[in-house]
Design a protein around this motif. Structure first.
Motif, PDB file in Angstrom:
ATOM      1  N   GLU A  47       0.830  -1.196   0.000  1.00  0.00           N
ATOM      2  CA  GLU A  47       0.000   0.000   0.000  1.00  0.00           C
ATOM      3  C   GLU A  47       0.874   1.260   0.000  1.00  0.00           C
ATOM      4  O   GLU A  47       2.004   1.249   0.485  1.00  0.00           O
ATOM      5  CB  GLU A  47      -0.903   0.035   1.236  1.00  0.00           C
ATOM      6  CG  GLU A  47      -1.799  -1.157   1.385  1.00  0.00           C
ATOM      7  CD  GLU A  47      -1.698  -1.803   2.749  1.00  0.00           C
ATOM      8  OE1 GLU A  47      -2.676  -2.411   3.201  1.00  0.00           O
ATOM      9  OE2 GLU A  47      -0.617  -1.684   3.356  1.00  0.00           O
ATOM     10  N   SER A  48       0.287   2.330  -0.485  1.00  0.00           N
ATOM     11  CA  SER A  48       0.928   3.634  -0.408  1.00  0.00           C
ATOM     12  C   SER A  48      -0.158   4.704  -0.463  1.00  0.00           C
ATOM     13  O   SER A  48      -1.285   4.429  -0.873  1.00  0.00           O
ATOM     14  CB  SER A  48       1.932   3.831  -1.547  1.00  0.00           C
ATOM     15  OG  SER A  48       1.286   3.736  -2.801  1.00  0.00           O
ATOM     16  N   GLY A  49       0.207   5.916  -0.026  1.00  0.00           N
ATOM     17  CA  GLY A  49      -0.692   7.043  -0.196  1.00  0.00           C
ATOM     18  C   GLY A  49      -1.346   7.566   1.062  1.00  0.00           C
ATOM     19  O   GLY A  49      -2.073   8.555   0.998  1.00  0.00           O
ATOM     20  N   LEU A  78      -7.369  12.298  -0.363  1.00  0.00           N
ATOM     21  CA  LEU A  78      -6.191  11.439  -0.449  1.00  0.00           C
ATOM     22  C   LEU A  78      -6.499  10.321  -1.434  1.00  0.00           C
ATOM     23  O   LEU A  78      -7.664   9.948  -1.604  1.00  0.00           O
ATOM     24  CB  LEU A  78      -5.834  10.819   0.907  1.00  0.00           C
ATOM     25  CG  LEU A  78      -5.111  11.651   1.949  1.00  0.00           C
ATOM     26  CD1 LEU A  78      -4.988  10.845   3.237  1.00  0.00           C
ATOM     27  CD2 LEU A  78      -3.735  12.071   1.455  1.00  0.00           C
ATOM     28  N   ARG A  79      -5.448   9.772  -2.026  1.00  0.00           N
ATOM     29  CA  ARG A  79      -5.605   8.592  -2.864  1.00  0.00           C
ATOM     30  C   ARG A  79      -4.677   7.505  -2.366  1.00  0.00           C
ATOM     31  O   ARG A  79      -3.462   7.708  -2.278  1.00  0.00           O
ATOM     32  CB  ARG A  79      -5.332   8.884  -4.335  1.00  0.00           C
ATOM     33  CG  ARG A  79      -5.702   7.692  -5.231  1.00  0.00           C
ATOM     34  CD  ARG A  79      -5.556   7.976  -6.703  1.00  0.00           C
ATOM     35  NE  ARG A  79      -4.192   7.770  -7.160  1.00  0.00           N
ATOM     36  CZ  ARG A  79      -3.882   7.412  -8.407  1.00  0.00           C
ATOM     37  NH1 ARG A  79      -4.836   7.227  -9.307  1.00  0.00           N
ATOM     38  NH2 ARG A  79      -2.612   7.276  -8.754  1.00  0.00           N
ATOM     39  N   LEU A  80      -5.253   6.365  -2.062  1.00  0.00           N
ATOM     40  CA  LEU A  80      -4.482   5.190  -1.663  1.00  0.00           C
ATOM     41  C   LEU A  80      -4.275   4.280  -2.867  1.00  0.00           C
ATOM     42  O   LEU A  80      -5.153   4.162  -3.716  1.00  0.00           O
ATOM     43  CB  LEU A  80      -5.201   4.413  -0.563  1.00  0.00           C
ATOM     44  CG  LEU A  80      -5.594   5.180   0.708  1.00  0.00           C
ATOM     45  CD1 LEU A  80      -6.247   4.234   1.701  1.00  0.00           C
ATOM     46  CD2 LEU A  80      -4.391   5.856   1.316  1.00  0.00           C
ATOM     47  N   SER A  81      -3.115   3.642  -2.906  1.00  0.00           N
ATOM     48  CA  SER A  81      -2.812   2.675  -3.951  1.00  0.00           C
ATOM     49  C   SER A  81      -2.399   1.359  -3.313  1.00  0.00           C
ATOM     50  O   SER A  81      -1.804   1.340  -2.241  1.00  0.00           O
ATOM     51  CB  SER A  81      -1.673   3.167  -4.843  1.00  0.00           C
ATOM     52  OG  SER A  81      -1.996   4.382  -5.472  1.00  0.00           O
ATOM     53  N   CYS A  82      -2.719   0.276  -3.984  1.00  0.00           N
ATOM     54  CA  CYS A  82      -2.321  -1.056  -3.515  1.00  0.00           C
ATOM     55  C   CYS A  82      -1.903  -1.877  -4.722  1.00  0.00           C
ATOM     56  O   CYS A  82      -2.714  -2.140  -5.607  1.00  0.00           O
ATOM     57  CB  CYS A  82      -3.463  -1.732  -2.788  1.00  0.00           C
ATOM     58  SG  CYS A  82      -3.107  -3.450  -2.311  1.00  0.00           S
ATOM     59  N   THR A  86      -3.102  -3.200  -9.767  1.00  0.00           N
ATOM     60  CA  THR A  86      -3.186  -2.177  -8.734  1.00  0.00           C
ATOM     61  C   THR A  86      -4.630  -1.729  -8.555  1.00  0.00           C
ATOM     62  O   THR A  86      -5.371  -1.603  -9.534  1.00  0.00           O
ATOM     63  CB  THR A  86      -2.310  -0.966  -9.107  1.00  0.00           C
ATOM     64  OG1 THR A  86      -0.939  -1.405  -9.190  1.00  0.00           O
ATOM     65  CG2 THR A  86      -2.409   0.124  -8.058  1.00  0.00           C
ATOM     66  N   TYR A  91      -6.992   1.316  -6.534  1.00  0.00           N
ATOM     67  CA  TYR A  91      -6.891   2.655  -5.977  1.00  0.00           C
ATOM     68  C   TYR A  91      -8.142   2.976  -5.156  1.00  0.00           C
ATOM     69  O   TYR A  91      -9.236   2.492  -5.464  1.00  0.00           O
ATOM     70  CB  TYR A  91      -6.758   3.690  -7.094  1.00  0.00           C
ATOM     71  CG  TYR A  91      -5.618   3.428  -8.033  1.00  0.00           C
ATOM     72  CD1 TYR A  91      -5.825   2.747  -9.234  1.00  0.00           C
ATOM     73  CD2 TYR A  91      -4.326   3.835  -7.726  1.00  0.00           C
ATOM     74  CE1 TYR A  91      -4.782   2.493 -10.105  1.00  0.00           C
ATOM     75  CE2 TYR A  91      -3.276   3.583  -8.601  1.00  0.00           C
ATOM     76  CZ  TYR A  91      -3.508   2.913  -9.784  1.00  0.00           C
ATOM     77  OH  TYR A  91      -2.462   2.667 -10.632  1.00  0.00           O
ATOM     78  N   GLN A  99      -9.801   6.529  -4.121  1.00  0.00           N
ATOM     79  CA  GLN A  99      -9.837   7.987  -4.091  1.00  0.00           C
ATOM     80  C   GLN A  99     -10.790   8.404  -2.989  1.00  0.00           C
ATOM     81  O   GLN A  99     -11.975   8.039  -3.019  1.00  0.00           O
ATOM     82  CB  GLN A  99     -10.312   8.531  -5.438  1.00  0.00           C
ATOM     83  CG  GLN A  99     -10.428  10.040  -5.487  1.00  0.00           C
ATOM     84  CD  GLN A  99      -9.099  10.744  -5.343  1.00  0.00           C
ATOM     85  OE1 GLN A  99      -8.100  10.337  -5.938  1.00  0.00           O
ATOM     86  NE2 GLN A  99      -9.060  11.800  -4.548  1.00  0.00           N
ATOM     87  N   THR A 105      -1.833   1.304   6.087  1.00  0.00           N
ATOM     88  CA  THR A 105      -1.320   2.666   5.944  1.00  0.00           C
ATOM     89  C   THR A 105      -2.223   3.599   6.753  1.00  0.00           C
ATOM     90  O   THR A 105      -3.451   3.479   6.711  1.00  0.00           O
ATOM     91  CB  THR A 105      -1.244   3.080   4.461  1.00  0.00           C
ATOM     92  OG1 THR A 105      -0.634   4.360   4.347  1.00  0.00           O
ATOM     93  CG2 THR A 105      -2.615   3.123   3.796  1.00  0.00           C
TER      94      THR A 105
END
Length: 116
Positions: free
Chosen positions: A6-8, A18-22, A78, A80, A82, A110
């Motif tokens: 994960e990131s973001g 915020l936007r999370l990515s996996c 991936t 996301y 949002q 995260t």
């Protein structure tokens, strides 16, 4: 095995985004769904949003409908999330989740903090 990274996450003011990515890697063939859960200290982990990897069918928690959008990029493996119009109640650790052949896989989590 499926690995999820994960990131973001981060700190944002109320009303912000915020936007999370996996990103998924490893044995990703026949992944059924990917999504996001969140968990506050002392509480159960709860579904935020999920999406099927095939048809792109989505499911959202009532508390985030109209504010959060989940999407996927199958070419990048991936998913996301949002997140718009964030409020303090959205403060939690967010975990990426994948389901494959009845087995659950989790990312490391995260932190998302909404505070002024």
């Amino acid at each position: 095995q499926v690995q999820l990274v994960e990131s973001g996450g981060g700190l944002v003011q109320p009303g912000g985004s915020l936007r999370l990515s996996c990103a998924a890697s490893g044995s990703i063939f026949r992944l059924r769904t990917m999504g996001w859960y969140r968990q506050a200290p002392g509480k159960q982990r709860e579904l935020v949003a999920e999406i099927t990897t095939g048809g792109g069918v989505t499911n959202y928690a009532d508390s985030v409908k109209g504010r959060f959008t989940i999407s996927r990029d199958n070419a990048k493996n991936t998913v996301y999330l949002q997140m718009n119009s964030l409020n303090v109640e959205d403060t939690d650790v967010y975990f990426c989740h994948a389901l494959k052949l009845g087995a659950d896989y989790w990312g490391q989590g995260t932190q998302v903090t909404v505070s002024s």
